[in-house]
Design a protein around this motif. Structure first.
Motif, PDB file in Angstrom:
ATOM      1  N   ILE A 226      44.904  31.995 122.346  1.00 11.33           N
ATOM      2  CA  ILE A 226      45.289  30.826 123.121  1.00 11.33           C
ATOM      3  C   ILE A 226      47.020  31.255 122.337  1.00 11.33           C
ATOM      4  N   PRO A 227      48.539  31.538 123.720  1.00 11.16           N
ATOM      5  CA  PRO A 227      49.756  31.944 123.029  1.00 11.16           C
ATOM      6  C   PRO A 227      50.230  30.347 122.471  1.00 11.16           C
ATOM      7  N   SER A 228      50.294  29.139 123.048  1.00  8.45           N
ATOM      8  CA  SER A 228      51.146  27.921 123.361  1.00  8.45           C
ATOM      9  C   SER A 228      50.467  27.239 121.906  1.00  8.45           C
ATOM     10  N   VAL A 229      51.191  26.722 121.353  1.00  3.91           N
ATOM     11  CA  VAL A 229      50.461  25.527 120.111  1.00  3.91           C
ATOM     12  C   VAL A 229      50.001  24.113 120.774  1.00  3.91           C
ATOM     13  N   THR A 230      50.788  23.751 121.514  1.00  2.00           N
ATOM     14  CA  THR A 230      49.748  23.051 122.283  1.00  2.00           C
ATOM     15  C   THR A 230      48.516  23.067 122.792  1.00  2.00           C
ATOM     16  N   GLY A 231      48.496  24.098 123.220  1.00  2.00           N
ATOM     17  CA  GLY A 231      46.699  24.099 124.031  1.00  2.00           C
ATOM     18  C   GLY A 231      46.241  24.962 122.800  1.00  2.00           C
ATOM     19  N   LYS A 232      46.739  25.320 121.659  1.00  2.00           N
ATOM     20  CA  LYS A 232      45.697  25.593 120.490  1.00  2.00           C
ATOM     21  C   LYS A 232      45.140  24.552 119.869  1.00  2.00           C
ATOM     22  N   LYS A 233      46.345  23.564 120.007  1.00  2.00           N
ATOM     23  CA  LYS A 233      45.812  21.389 119.562  1.00  2.00           C
ATOM     24  C   LYS A 233      45.171  21.213 120.650  1.00  2.00           C
ATOM     25  N   LYS A 234      45.104  20.883 121.903  1.00  2.00           N
ATOM     26  CA  LYS A 234      44.626  20.827 122.681  1.00  2.00           C
ATOM     27  C   LYS A 234      42.960  21.675 122.927  1.00  2.00           C
ATOM     28  N   ALA A 235      42.458  22.463 122.765  1.00  2.00           N
ATOM     29  CA  ALA A 235      40.966  22.983 122.703  1.00  2.00           C
ATOM     30  C   ALA A 235      41.445  22.800 121.363  1.00  2.00           C
ATOM     31  N   ALA A 236      41.412  22.801 120.089  1.00  2.00           N
ATOM     32  CA  ALA A 236      40.626  22.553 118.742  1.00  2.00           C
ATOM     33  C   ALA A 236      40.367  20.743 118.849  1.00  2.00           C
ATOM     34  N   SER A 237      41.163  19.838 119.417  1.00  2.00           N
ATOM     35  CA  SER A 237      41.014  18.637 119.701  1.00  2.00           C
ATOM     36  C   SER A 237      39.277  17.936 120.126  1.00  2.00           C
ATOM     37  N   THR A 238      39.353  18.717 121.543  1.00  2.00           N
ATOM     38  CA  THR A 238      37.929  19.085 122.101  1.00  2.00           C
ATOM     39  C   THR A 238      36.370  19.034 121.437  1.00  2.00           C
ATOM     40  N   CYS A 239      37.071  20.088 119.597  1.00  2.00           N
ATOM     41  CA  CYS A 239      35.741  20.163 119.171  1.00  2.00           C
ATOM     42  C   CYS A 239      35.864  19.581 118.066  1.00  2.00           C
ATOM     43  N   ALA A 240      36.870  19.070 117.467  1.00  2.00           N
ATOM     44  CA  ALA A 240      36.972  18.193 116.200  1.00  2.00           C
ATOM     45  C   ALA A 240      35.967  16.988 116.336  1.00  2.00           C
ATOM     46  N   SER A 241      36.079  16.085 117.087  1.00  2.00           N
ATOM     47  CA  SER A 241      34.712  14.798 116.798  1.00  2.00           C
ATOM     48  C   SER A 241      33.614  15.739 116.313  1.00  2.00           C
ATOM     49  N   HIS A 242      32.546  16.542 117.273  1.00  2.00           N
ATOM     50  CA  HIS A 242      31.324  17.409 116.997  1.00  2.00           C
ATOM     51  C   HIS A 242      31.691  18.104 115.621  1.00  2.00           C
ATOM     52  N   LEU A 243      32.579  18.371 115.605  1.00  2.00           N
ATOM     53  CA  LEU A 243      32.704  19.766 114.235  1.00  2.00           C
ATOM     54  C   LEU A 243      32.753  19.057 113.371  1.00  2.00           C
ATOM     55  N   ILE A 244      33.003  17.440 113.070  1.00  2.00           N
ATOM     56  CA  ILE A 244      32.750  16.154 111.871  1.00  2.00           C
ATOM     57  C   ILE A 244      31.313  15.925 111.821  1.00  2.00           C
ATOM     58  N   VAL A 245      30.950  15.843 112.787  1.00  2.00           N
ATOM     59  CA  VAL A 245      29.331  14.640 113.068  1.00  2.00           C
ATOM     60  C   VAL A 245      28.339  16.021 112.284  1.00  2.00           C
ATOM     61  N   VAL A 246      28.763  17.532 112.967  1.00  2.00           N
ATOM     62  CA  VAL A 246      27.462  18.434 112.270  1.00  2.00           C
ATOM     63  C   VAL A 246      27.651  18.666 111.392  1.00  2.00           C
ATOM     64  N   THR A 247      29.145  18.841 110.994  1.00  2.00           N
ATOM     65  CA  THR A 247      29.116  19.020 109.164  1.00  2.00           C
ATOM     66  C   THR A 247      28.348  18.612 108.171  1.00  2.00           C
ATOM     67  N   THR A 248      29.039  17.210 108.384  1.00  2.00           N
ATOM     68  CA  THR A 248      28.701  15.751 107.280  1.00  2.00           C
ATOM     69  C   THR A 248      26.743  15.400 107.782  1.00  2.00           C
ATOM     70  N   PHE A 249      25.874  15.602 108.905  1.00  2.00           N
ATOM     71  CA  PHE A 249      24.406  15.786 109.193  1.00  2.00           C
ATOM     72  C   PHE A 249      23.723  17.314 108.925  1.00  2.00           C
ATOM     73  N   TYR A 250      24.529  18.513 109.276  1.00  2.00           N
ATOM     74  CA  TYR A 250      23.535  19.365 109.113  1.00  2.00           C
ATOM     75  C   TYR A 250      23.381  19.804 107.011  1.00  2.00           C
ATOM     76  N   SER A 251      24.982  19.309 106.688  1.00  2.00           N
ATOM     77  CA  SER A 251      24.640  19.262 105.334  1.00  2.00           C
ATOM     78  C   SER A 251      23.754  18.996 104.064  1.00  2.00           C
ATOM     79  N   THR A 252      24.074  17.772 105.101  1.00  2.00           N
ATOM     80  CA  THR A 252      22.781  16.629 104.029  1.00  2.00           C
ATOM     81  C   THR A 252      21.532  16.757 104.011  1.00  2.00           C
ATOM     82  N   MET A 253      21.102  17.319 105.726  1.00  2.00           N
ATOM     83  CA  MET A 253      19.633  17.298 106.295  1.00  2.00           C
ATOM     84  C   MET A 253      19.264  19.359 105.043  1.00  2.00           C
ATOM     85  N   PHE A 254      20.367  20.110 105.107  1.00  2.00           N
ATOM     86  CA  PHE A 254      20.240  21.387 103.882  1.00  2.00           C
ATOM     87  C   PHE A 254      19.888  20.937 102.923  1.00  2.00           C
TER      88      PHE A 254
END
Length: 307
Positions: A226-254
């Motif tokens: 994505i060329p624009s910084v704003t576009g990158k931030k917007k795309a990343a924000s759609t995944c931020a919450s899920h990525l935090i949840v996944v990281t905490t949950f999978y690490s302890t389950m492992f």
């Protein structure tokens, strides 16, 4: 083995080493459970009745909140009831039922988080085709598949554990019935059953992690293009919450289930406390605080309630 007897009940040690802090523990778990149930039910209602959140991502999030409700309700109410009691016990059938539902809900959540990562992959990498690919029917099918796979991968190892002989060894060094302390108690050779648990747990966790990593690998590639910084931030924000949840949950389950008979009983308790009690509490807050649409829906829901 000739004098082997079948155990009718298990004694749960729980937090017996904190005898002087029983009142604090009782209030702690009661408050945690009350907040968790209230927040998750509220989030389910907001998704159900908030018109803006009638999207696949939030339908899956509603399923996750429902799982969290069941996940914490399998263990914490029993802990709260047992804390004031001098003798903390659970019947054999009750222990197996608790073990099954806890493992079943945990496996289903593991798979559902992978499905949610696939949903985020489609939203970021194929935004124009997202609504066509992730239709209501496909979303429902993915959610049902998560529940079915969670049930199928759980049933076989739990049946194997229930067939173990426990003789007179019935003291569980944990605060609920879980595979690790139960396998350690068995007086029969638990090697095959332990191997079954490891294989089933590993297959669920590793396949879910692999799908999640693949999804986020493609997401990262797309964001970098994505060329624009704003576009990158917007795309990343759609995944931020899920990525935090996944990281905490999978690490302890492992850490917990890849090696279910780990000898560090206190370490097992700490990890189990984190993913069995704290994860269902913090996940709704992570999604609510980091997601603009959820925050707007919460404000709108509260306004309607006041009216």
């Amino acid at each position: 083995m000739a004098n082997q007897t079948n155990v009718k009940e298990f004694i749960i040690l729980g937090f017996s080493s904190f005898q002087k802090h029983q009142t604090f523990l009782y209030l702690f778990f009661l408050i945690i459970y009350t907040i968790t149930v209230t927040v998750n039910i509220s989030l389910i209602m907001i998704i159900r009745f908030g018109g803006r959140l009638h999207k696949p991502m939030y339908y899956l999030l509603g399923n996750l909140s429902f799982l969290e409700l069941g996940y914490i309700s399998v263990t914490v109410p029993k802990i709260i009831v047992d804390i004031p009691r001098e003798r903390k016990s659970i019947s054999f059938s009750g222990c197996m039922a608790q073990l099954f539902f806890f493992t079943f809900l945990g496996a289903t959540e593991t798979i559902l988080l992978a499905v949610m990562s696939f949903d985020r992959f489609l939203a970021v990498c194929y935004p124009l085709r997202y609504s066509v690919i992730m239709s209501n029917r496909v979303c429902l099918l993915l959610a049902v598949t998560s529940w079915v796979l969670g049930f199928l991968t759980t049933s076989f190892p739990i049946i194997k554990i229930s067939q173990l002989h426990f003789c007179n060894f019935n003291v569980i060094n944990h605060f609920f019935c879980e595979s690790a302390p139960l396998l350690k108690l068995s007086c029969s050779d638990p090697y095959f059953k332990e191997l079954t648990v490891i294989i089933c747990a590993s297959s669920v966790i590793l396949s879910s992690v692999l799908l999640t990593m693949m999804s986020y690998g493609y997401i990262l590639q797309t964001i970098l293009k994505i060329p624009s910084v704003t576009g990158k931030k917007k795309a990343a924000s759609t995944c931020a919450s899920h990525l935090i949840v996944v990281t905490t949950f999978y690490s302890t389950m492992f850490a917990m289930y890849i090696k279910p008979t780990a000898s560090q009983g206190s370490l097992n308790k700490v990890m189990a406390l984190f993913y069995a009690v704290f994860t269902p509490l913090i996940n709704p807050f992570i999604y609510s605080l980091r997601n603009k649409e959820v925050k707007e829906a919460v404000v709108l829901f509260l306004k309607r309630r006041r009216l």
